[in-house]
Structure formats: structure tokens, C-alpha cells
Design an enzyme around this catalytic site. Sequence first.
Site, short mmCIF file in Angstrom:
data_model
loop_
_atom_site.label_atom_id
_atom_site.label_comp_id
_atom_site.label_asym_id
_atom_site.label_seq_id
_atom_site.Cartn_x
_atom_site.Cartn_y
_atom_site.Cartn_z
N THR A 82 0.82 -1.04 0.00
CA THR A 82 -0.03 0.13 0.09
C THR A 82 0.90 1.45 0.03
O THR A 82 0.30 2.27 -0.35
CB THR A 82 -0.92 -0.01 1.21
N ALA A 114 15.08 -11.94 3.69
CA ALA A 114 13.97 -12.51 4.30
C ALA A 114 12.65 -11.73 4.36
O ALA A 114 11.75 -12.08 5.09
CB ALA A 114 14.32 -12.99 5.67
N SER A 117 18.05 -4.22 4.27
CA SER A 117 18.41 -2.97 3.07
C SER A 117 17.98 -1.68 3.56
O SER A 117 18.84 -0.89 3.93
CB SER A 117 17.83 -3.27 1.62
N GLU A 155 17.84 3.89 -2.61
CA GLU A 155 17.51 2.03 -3.06
C GLU A 155 16.90 2.24 -4.43
O GLU A 155 17.08 1.43 -5.42
CB GLU A 155 16.37 1.43 -1.88
N ASP A 210 9.62 0.90 4.79
CA ASP A 210 10.66 0.02 5.65
C ASP A 210 11.60 1.29 6.30
O ASP A 210 12.24 0.89 7.45
CB ASP A 210 11.45 -0.87 4.59
#
Length: 416
Positions: free
Chosen positions: A41, A133, A138, A186, A198
Site C-alpha cells: 500500500t 527474508a 536493506s 534504494e 521500511d
Amino acid sequence: MTQEEVILSDRLKEKFNERFGHPPDFIVSAPGRVNLIGEHTDYNDGFVFPVAIDKYLHIAASKRSDRQVHLHALDMNEACTFNLEAIADTKTPPWGNYLRGVAHFLQEQVLRKSGHTLNGMSAVITGNVPISAGLSSSAALEVASALAFLGACGLEIANTGINSNSEMELIEVPPMELAALCQRAENEFAGVNCGIMDQSISLLGKADHALFLDCRSLEYKQIPLNLTDILIVICNTNVKRELASSEYNKRRAECEKGVDILQQWMPAITSLRDVTLAEFKKYEAELPQITQKRCRYVVEENTRVLNAVDALTAKDIDTFGALMNASHAGLRDAYEVSCDELNILTDIAQSIDGVIGARMTGAGFGGCTVNLVYQDTVEAFRDRIMEEYTQRTGIEPDIYVCNVGDGARIKWNSHS
Ligand code: GLA
């Protein structure tokens, strides 16, 4: 800090000393995350609800007097070097690209404005966030490296709780600006079109709280978890997320295509965040089948996050769990980012008495599930998952009972 963290940080200082001949000036630690609900989202301007987990990426570092960055990743046993004068020209191992990207945007977007220049840095990196995972190793690396580059300039971020040494110069950078900068690193240096969830949680995590983040306005609220007698348990399929980045970018494109088409009838919308379920139902038949499935999932998931936050606030944990289960069903059947192993883990978990909710977490195609489990069921949960998942897939899972920890921190060494 847990005992494991203390051992890790002592080892890190020792390795730094071995490699560079002096102790580090500081150690930065940034956590991984697990998302409770609100998957795929963030890049649709929607809502997410992650927590920071007590697994961290650590960087021990010191400033250098030249413009070189010397990095050593302990767990990969790889080193790399780049020059701050020519960041874009250097090719480094994949993990080095995150640091190059962060250094580049930190200089361009933050330090140029404040009249600072990046210093060279020597650094050793280690951590216990499982890699590949779906627990955001990152983002933890990006966030930790942003704080490390600032630390190498003698800078700490003001008003965030991150600053720990009153002698350092404070720099005003809103945490969400720093998160966006790490996300951009990123996107542009590692080629993954990720959203902002994140990096935000790695910076803003708070023990025993989840972060309710509006990925459009970037406003956020720390919501107390109040999980008495309930634990957050993460199960790792131990399937590497092979398809994750190509399929991820495809899902993003499908959502954008859906918005383009829906704009014919709703010209004011700029993302799926702007579409209610009722509006979507009115026009969904006009979308190609795949686009329709993808968009419907996003519209529904945004509503689920809002309902989940309300349920948690009202201490209605059963509703929260039911929403987690529904989120998994959507990711499996409509968004199609799950895989057999994630579905098996979720099926087993949902069939165990004392499990409140279970779903895949992160981008999907492998990685982990997140489970809310009553404390007195955790042993039985662990045994059942170990036995049944191994028997059905031939793979041994890893199971982590996780504490919800704090976001990124810097700790200066007393010698500096
Ligand atoms: C990855 C991305 C995030 C988010 C999740 C899915 O973790 O980095 O931005 O899109 O996938 O929710």
C-alpha cells in the site's frame, strides 16, 4: 540491548580495531521491521502499520581525513572502497550501492543546504537482521549508513531521540525526509522501486508501539500495542525472495495502469488511495482482469489498515487478527505475491488454537510470515510449525519470537 546485541557490538569494535588500527568513533544501529498489516500500500499513497523488531544492522565507524569511504561487511567477508568525489562512477558489490546512494543524496539534499560536506569514513558492518527474508535488512543498512555518514561529519539529527551526545552539532532534518532520501538511494542506486515504509519504521520505531503511517501526507502516529499475553512471532520460510524485485515492479505498474484507466471517470484521483471500495465497484468491470484484481486488493487493504488501527485502539484483538488473515488471503489470491511456502506456514498457523492472526509480511515470494500468538500457545505453535512445515516442504523454518524495539540509534565511543 540484549545479551546477543552486546556480544555483537563488542565483536564489531574488535574487528574495527583489527582492520583500521584504532577503535571506532561510534556505532550506529538500525532495526529491521515486520509489517503487521498494510502490504503493498505504501507506493499507492496508502496506509501501513509496521513495527521495528529487535534485530539490528550495526555500523562501527570513524571519520577519515581524506574523501575515501572504506567499508568492510563482516558477515559477507567483503570489502569495498569508493571516493566521495566520484560516487556515481564507482561500481561496488550490491550492498555497497546502498551506501553510495545514501552518501550521494545526503550530500545533494541535506548537507549542501546546511553548508556541510561529507567526510570520508572507515566502517565495519555486521548485523542479525536476516538477509533476503523480507525483514528489511536493506532499509536498515540505508538508515544506519545515513546516520553513520552524518556521524562522520560530527552531526546528529535534532529532536528525534536519535541524538545521544550533547557535544555533537545538531542538524535539523525531519526523519521522514531522511527516510525518503534512503528510499531514493534504494530506487536509484539499487534499482528497486520500493515505497517508504521500511526506511520510516527503521528510523521511527518505538518499543512496544506500531507506526501508523500515511504514505501520502507522511504524517504518522505511534500506536501503543498493549499486547498483554500476546507475542509477535515471525516464521521464516527460508525461501529466498527470487522473484521479488521484478514482480514487485510489475505490481506497481499494474496499480498505476489502474489509476490511469479509472481517471476517465474520476479525474481527480492520483493514486488508488483516492478510491473508495464503493467507487471501485462501480467501475471495476472496465479494467482488464489482472489490473482489476491488483487494484481491488489495494483498495481493500487500505480499509483493512484503518479498521485494524481502530480495532487495536479498542483492544479488539480478534478483529485485528481477522483482518490480518483477510490481508493474507488478498495477497495470495488477488495480488498474487505469496508462494506455496508462505501459504503453508499461514495455513498451519491459522489452524492452531491460540493464534489470533497470521499473514505473509513484506514484498512476498518467500521471506516471512507474521503471527500474533497467545503467550501460552507459543511453545505448541513452535512445535507444530517446525514439524508440519518441514514435513510438507522439506525445508526447516526459522522462528523468531520478537520484541518490538526502538528505531535507529547512534552510540559514541568514550574515547572520542
Ligand atoms: C517491500 C518494500 C516496501 C513495501 C513492501 C510491501 O518491503 O520495500 O516499500 O512496498 O515491500 O508492503
